[in-house]
Design a protein around this motif. Structure first.
Motif, PDB file in Angstrom:
ATOM      1  N   GLU A 415       0.841  -1.211   0.000  1.00  0.00           N
ATOM      2  CA  GLU A 415       0.000   0.000   0.000  1.00  0.00           C
ATOM      3  C   GLU A 415       0.873   1.257   0.000  1.00  0.00           C
ATOM      4  N   ARG A 417       0.667   5.226   0.575  1.00  0.00           N
ATOM      5  CA  ARG A 417      -0.266   6.233   1.120  1.00  0.00           C
ATOM      6  C   ARG A 417       0.343   7.629   1.010  1.00  0.00           C
ATOM      7  N   SER A 470      -9.610   6.739  -0.417  1.00  0.00           N
ATOM      8  CA  SER A 470      -9.172   8.125  -0.449  1.00  0.00           C
ATOM      9  C   SER A 470     -10.239   9.068   0.087  1.00  0.00           C
ATOM     10  N   SER A 476      -4.567   9.761  -0.320  1.00  0.00           N
ATOM     11  CA  SER A 476      -5.057   8.514  -0.919  1.00  0.00           C
ATOM     12  C   SER A 476      -4.158   7.358  -0.516  1.00  0.00           C
ATOM     13  N   ALA A 477      -4.749   6.166  -0.493  1.00  0.00           N
ATOM     14  CA  ALA A 477      -3.952   4.957  -0.278  1.00  0.00           C
ATOM     15  C   ALA A 477      -4.238   4.016  -1.444  1.00  0.00           C
ATOM     16  N   TYR A 479      -3.477   0.503  -3.267  1.00  0.00           N
ATOM     17  CA  TYR A 479      -2.936  -0.788  -2.823  1.00  0.00           C
ATOM     18  C   TYR A 479      -3.090  -1.841  -3.902  1.00  0.00           C
TER      19      TYR A 479
END
Ligand code: ADP
Length: 487
Positions: A415, A417, A470, A476-477, A479
């Motif tokens: 992930e 971020r 997000s 936002s992340a 992944y």
């Protein structure tokens, strides 16, 4: 209610007492005239009338009643002094139930007769009720049928006005209606159009669609009956429901051959243009690098060369993205999968980004000292893409976290971020699609909107999953997760 008609109040009283003792509600009239008035106003279950009355006698009352449509069927029980008058009675009043009882009145016989009439009355009332409800049910059905036919008519006119080939089927999939266009493509009104032998078998697809009860969207080649040439059509079919039940299907075939050709030409153009741009750019890049190396540090020209080189790299990345895109479109994106050290690859990628963007601070969270089976360069491409986006879309917050974890199910989860501009919920589902860019930020940040599309394809081809979480203004992340080993 029972109406007792007698000119003598004492007779009325005794009858009333017997009847009410047995829970029959009663009403009374002291003359034929009064009785007729009452009958006009109210419905009775039975009329008990004395034959001998001054003024209008019992028979005359009965005769008058037989003229009232409302009371014609009400049974009458005559009270008479002698029994031989029966045939007389029947003459006067033939349509309703009729009987007589002789005076002096035997209470048991009276009750027996009243009960019989009352039961009849109730049965009649019940029958009437059933009849009324049946009648209204029939009316309702007729109305519904009419409405349904009207709606079907409307639908058919709409389908007839379409330039597309259109049809409706019954709930079981049997073709019910086809518009005029249909017969240009199909051998008959009951059969589907001719499809290309290499495409899906339409009757089979249709049977499956109907069995599943779900809308269908299918690109399929069909040809006109007077032509040898197949053209791509989009077949769309929707179930029409009433409540939960599917009642029919409606479908259209739309000619999409021209769009298909245009998309093909565009893809070919992108492919050719990016190849043609790539070759001279590679040469420029090589010479610029040579030039850079040949200029000693401290020489003021060096910074210009380095700036030019940075722009050349950006251009090179864009062209690489375009090349990847055309490879995906033509099914030529190849993967060279083998076991590699994920941690080593990740450290390299982070270091590279860190060097390119020294004012950003990348924090590594978790470890993933594992061997991953996949295409190392392509997985690295995904991570670099996530990281460059995190940098690009966070101009004001310069921290980025990259977390990795191996899940108990043997999947590696990664992930990235950031704490940047974030993405609104309604855009989140689309950003992995081709050419999709969030409109609000499109002018502020340069890009082609294909980076994430390529990432998605790479992850899919590694049997992986991907996504984003997000909040606008918070960050936002992005992944993805992939299985460590496949099969
Ligand atoms: P590009 O960045 O070239 O436009 P991408 O496919 O990489 O194309 O991204 C698609 C869109 O998703 C971007 O245009 C941007 O609107 C949005 N996006 C991607 N990454 C982020 C991020 N980390 N933060 C905010 N928006 C992002």
């Amino acid at each position: 209610m029972i109406l007792i008609v007698d000119d003598k109040p004492e007779n009325i009283l005794s009858l009333k007492t017997i009847l009410e003792l047995h829970s029959f509600p009663t009403d009374t009239a002291l003359s034929g005239e009064e009785a007729l008035k009452k009958i006009l106003r109210q419905s009775y279950a039975l009329i008990i009338v004395d034959v001998q009355m001054p003024g209008m006698d019992g028979f005359e009352v009965a005769e008058a009643i037989s003229g009232y449509s409302k009371a014609r069927d009400v049974p009458i029980l005559f009270l008479s002094a002698v029994s031989t008058e029966k045939k007389f009675i029947t003459k006067g009043y033939s349509s309703g139930g009729i009987d007589y009882i002789t005076k002096p009145i035997d209470a048991d016989i009276l009750l027996l007769k009243v009960k019989t009439f009352y039961r009849l009355y109730e049965q009649n009332r019940e029958l009437n009720r059933i009849e009324t409800s049946l009648r209204s049910e029939i009316e309702y059905r007729k109305k519904m049928e009419g409405e349904l036919q009207e709606r079907a008519g409307e639908l058919h006119s709409i389908l007839e006005s379409l330039p597309q080939v259109a049809f409706t089927t019954r709930a079981d999939g049997q073709i019910e209606f086809v518009n005029e266009q249909w017969l240009n493509y199909a051998p008959s009104k009951q059969e589907f159009p001719f499809t290309h032998p290499d495409d899906a078998d339409l009757p089979r697809v249709w049977a499956r669609t109907v069995a599943m009860g779900e809308a269908l969207e299918l690109e399929i080649r069909v040809r006109r009956i007077d032509s040898e040439q197949y053209r791509f059509h989009l077949l769309r079919a929707m179930p029409i429901r009433e409540g939960e039940t599917i009642v029919k299907w409606v479908g259209t075939f739309t000619d999409i051959e021209d769009q298909k050709q245009a998309v093909k030409r565009k893809d070919e153009f992108i492919s050719i243009a990016s190849h043609e741009l790539k070759t001279p750019l590679t040469t420029i890049k090589a010479y610029m690098q040579l030039l850079d190396r040949s200029i000693s540090t401290g020489n003021p020209t060096k910074q210009y060369v380095e700036r030019a080189l940075a722009q050349v790299r950006k251009l090179d990345n864009l062209i690489v993205e375009l090349l990847d895109l055309s490879k995906i479109e033509s099914g030529k994106l190849k993967f060279n999968k083998k076991l590699f050290s994920f941690e080593a690859m990740l450290s390299n990628a982070i270091e590279m980004i860190q060097q390119t963007y020294p004012d950003y601070h990348i924090t590594r969270k978790g470890t993933a000292d594992v061997e991953l089976y996949g295409d190392e360069t392509r997985i690295e491409q995904v991570i670099i893409n996530y990281l460059t986006n995190a940098v690009k879309y966070s101009p004001d917050r310069k921290e980025i976290d990259i977390a990795t974890v191996v899940k108990p199910d043997g999947r590696l989860f990664v992930e990235v971020r950031d704490y940047g501009i974030g993405i609104r919920k309604d855009h989140q589902a689309d950003i992995f699609s081709k050419f999709y860019r969030v409109e609000e930020s499109a002018n502020r940040f340069q890009g082609l909107g294909i980076g994430l599309y390529i990432c998605a394809e790479i992850i899919r081809r590694h049997e992986g999953e991907f996504g984003v979480e997000s909040e606008p203004g918070e960050g936002s992340a992005f992944y993805f997760s992939v299985p460590l080993s496949v099969g």
